[in-house]
Enzyme design. Structure first.
Site, PDB file in Angstrom:
ATOM      1  N   ASN A 119      21.574  43.512  31.362  1.00 46.50           N
ATOM      2  CA  ASN A 119      20.801  44.509  31.526  1.00 46.50           C
ATOM      3  C   ASN A 119      21.001  45.862  30.812  1.00 46.50           C
ATOM      4  OD1 ASN A 119      21.973  44.418  34.575  1.00 46.50           O
ATOM      5  ND2 ASN A 119      23.599  45.387  34.741  1.00 46.50           N
ATOM      6  N   GLY A 138      20.180  48.794  42.145  1.00 50.25           N
ATOM      7  CA  GLY A 138      20.967  47.888  41.179  1.00 50.25           C
ATOM      8  C   GLY A 138      21.191  48.032  40.305  1.00 50.25           C
ATOM      9  N   GLY A 188      25.503  42.323  29.835  1.00 47.11           N
ATOM     10  CA  GLY A 188      25.013  41.951  28.560  1.00 47.11           C
ATOM     11  C   GLY A 188      23.508  42.227  29.259  1.00 47.11           C
ATOM     12  N   ASP A 224      25.563  50.943  30.967  1.00 47.71           N
ATOM     13  CA  ASP A 224      24.745  49.286  30.674  1.00 47.71           C
ATOM     14  C   ASP A 224      23.234  50.163  30.332  1.00 47.71           C
ATOM     15  OD1 ASP A 224      26.208  47.881  31.351  1.00 47.71           O
ATOM     16  OD2 ASP A 224      25.770  46.820  33.071  1.00 47.71           O
ATOM     17  N   THR A 284      31.447  57.848  27.876  1.00 48.69           N
ATOM     18  CA  THR A 284      30.615  58.314  29.603  1.00 48.69           C
ATOM     19  C   THR A 284      31.698  58.885  30.327  1.00 48.69           C
ATOM     20  OG1 THR A 284      30.347  55.939  29.390  1.00 48.69           O
ATOM     21  CG2 THR A 284      28.838  56.861  28.265  1.00 48.69           C
ATOM     22  N   GLY A 330      24.214  41.548  35.129  1.00 52.09           N
ATOM     23  CA  GLY A 330      25.927  41.208  34.497  1.00 52.09           C
ATOM     24  C   GLY A 330      25.303  42.271  32.599  1.00 52.09           C
ATOM     25  N   ASP A 346      23.991  39.584  40.679  1.00 55.86           N
ATOM     26  CA  ASP A 346      24.281  40.650  41.696  1.00 55.86           C
ATOM     27  C   ASP A 346      24.691  40.175  42.966  1.00 55.86           C
ATOM     28  OD1 ASP A 346      25.746  41.327  38.816  1.00 55.86           O
ATOM     29  OD2 ASP A 346      23.980  43.509  38.620  1.00 55.86           O
ATOM     30  N   GLU A 405      32.755  41.448  29.162  1.00 59.22           N
ATOM     31  CA  GLU A 405      32.134  40.516  29.468  1.00 59.22           C
ATOM     32  C   GLU A 405      31.971  38.671  29.902  1.00 59.22           C
ATOM     33  OE1 GLU A 405      30.824  42.596  34.204  1.00 59.22           O
ATOM     34  OE2 GLU A 405      29.329  41.305  32.341  1.00 59.22           O
TER      35      GLU A 405
HETATM   36  O1  RIB Z   1      27.545  46.872  35.473  1.00 59.80           O
HETATM   37  C1  RIB Z   1      26.746  46.942  36.039  1.00 59.80           C
HETATM   38  C2  RIB Z   1      27.349  45.290  36.303  1.00 59.80           C
HETATM   39  O2  RIB Z   1      28.808  44.811  35.470  1.00 59.80           O
HETATM   40  C3  RIB Z   1      26.664  44.611  36.986  1.00 59.80           C
HETATM   41  O3  RIB Z   1      25.014  44.018  36.766  1.00 59.80           O
HETATM   42  C4  RIB Z   1      27.982  43.227  37.450  1.00 59.80           C
HETATM   43  O4  RIB Z   1      27.180  42.055  37.473  1.00 59.80           O
HETATM   44  C5  RIB Z   1      28.814  43.420  36.221  1.00 59.80           C
HETATM   45  O5  RIB Z   1      28.461  42.735  35.842  1.00 59.80           O
END
Ligand code: RIB
Length: 301
Positions: free
Chosen positions: A43, A283, A41, A248, A216, A39, A13, A136
């Site tokens: 996360n 983040g 997944g 996430d 959510t 990302g 990110d 994604e």
């Molecule tokens: O949900 C947040 C995520 O969405 C971020 O970390 C970014 O990489 C996107 O995939």
């Protein structure tokens, strides 16, 4: 205790923080930039592992520095990364995240995430595990893995984020669908916002086609609906710094608690508390809370 298996995306990110987002054609100065692991997944896997679940990640990174770093971050976070393949000649996924006033806007460049294939996944699902996917990585792979996991007696969770075209039959392989109000409106055509009445949101949830749907709703909390029941849970108070990855965190925490045998409503309340902790740091992956932080949040309620 069961295991959590997350299949899906890994991104680096690029987070740009500014007072406001520029309009089209405008340049603004005074921003700060951070490169942080993300990302959806990855996360979710990191959230689950940090909250105590035995967790494995399945996905693809490129053969670049970002890919190596993201695999290392998973390992450091206690996630088994042996199912994260390195794709030669491809770039690792990158997301540009513009944070202003605590809110975010994300533009993703999928890179190696687009090369994720179910046929290359060697890890077979087992009864009692919790398998978690998002949107994604290619939908065909998501559908195939959900189908296989469900057939084996694993619990399946799908986070329909970001919303992409998908065959409605895919929802038949989903025990619990998780999505925000924007994604729910996109998926069902329902005219809803985070402020819509509970019955309106529950009706949209039931239209989706999964057995249980959790909508959510940010600072409002969530509405969760099954075939003949509905439950609303309020959000916990938080000092919002950055909401990136809060969804996430919710999904990872939910999977972790379900894998520990906790009831759905208790798992959802725990996940709501975890998500409220995650918005207090910048983040996505680095903001995932510890069990102690979540326990403190729950005890304050
Ligand atoms: O949900 C947040 C995520 O969405 C971020 O970390 C970014 O990489 C996107 O995939």
């Amino acid at each position: 205790m069961g295991k959590v298996i997350v299949f899906g995306s890994l991104n680096m990110d690029v987070i740009v923080q500014s007072d406001r987002r520029p309009a089209a054609g405008e340049t603004i100065l005074g921003a700060t930039v951070s490169l942080l692991p993300g990302g959806k997944g990855s996360n979710q896997a990191i959230a689950a592992a940090r909250l105590g679940a035995k967790t494995e990640m399945l996905g693809v990174v490129g053969d670049d520095a970002f890919g190596g770093e993201l695999r290392a971050v998973l390992k450091r976070s206690g996630v088994n990364n042996s199912g994260v393949r390195i794709q030669r000649g491809m770039s690792t996924g990158v997301a540009l995240i513009q944070v202003a006033g605590g809110d975010n806007a994300i533009t993703g460049a999928s890179g190696a995430n687009g090369a994720f294939k179910a046929a290359e996944v060697r890890r077979a699902p087992r009864r009692g595990e919790v398998w978690v996917g998002q949107f994604e990585t290619p939908v065909a792979a998501t559908e195939a893995l959900l189908r296989k996991a469900r057939a084996t007696g694993a619990t399946t969770i799908l986070n329909l984020a970001p919303m992409v075209p998908h065959p409605p039959r895919l929802l038949k392989f989903v025990d619990i669908a998780v999505l925000n109000e924007i994604e729910l409106a996109q998926a069902t055509g329902a005219r809803i916002t985070a402020r819509s009445p509970e019955r309106t949101i529950a009706a949209a949830c039931r239209k989706l086609g999964a057995r249980i749907v959790i909508a959510t709703l940010g600072g409002r909390g969530l509405v969760m609906a099954g075939p003949d029941w509905v439950l609303s849970l309020p959000a916990f108070k938080a000092k919002v710094v950055d909401t990136t990855g809060a969804g996430d965190c919710f999904v990872g925490a939910l999977a972790a608690r379900l894998s520990a045998g906790v009831s759905l409503s208790d798992a959802a309340r725990y996940a709501t508390a975890a998500a409220s902790c995650s918005v207090e740091r910048l983040g996505a992956a680095p903001a995932m809370p510890t069990p102690r932080e979540v326990a403190a949040r729950l005890s304050r309620a």
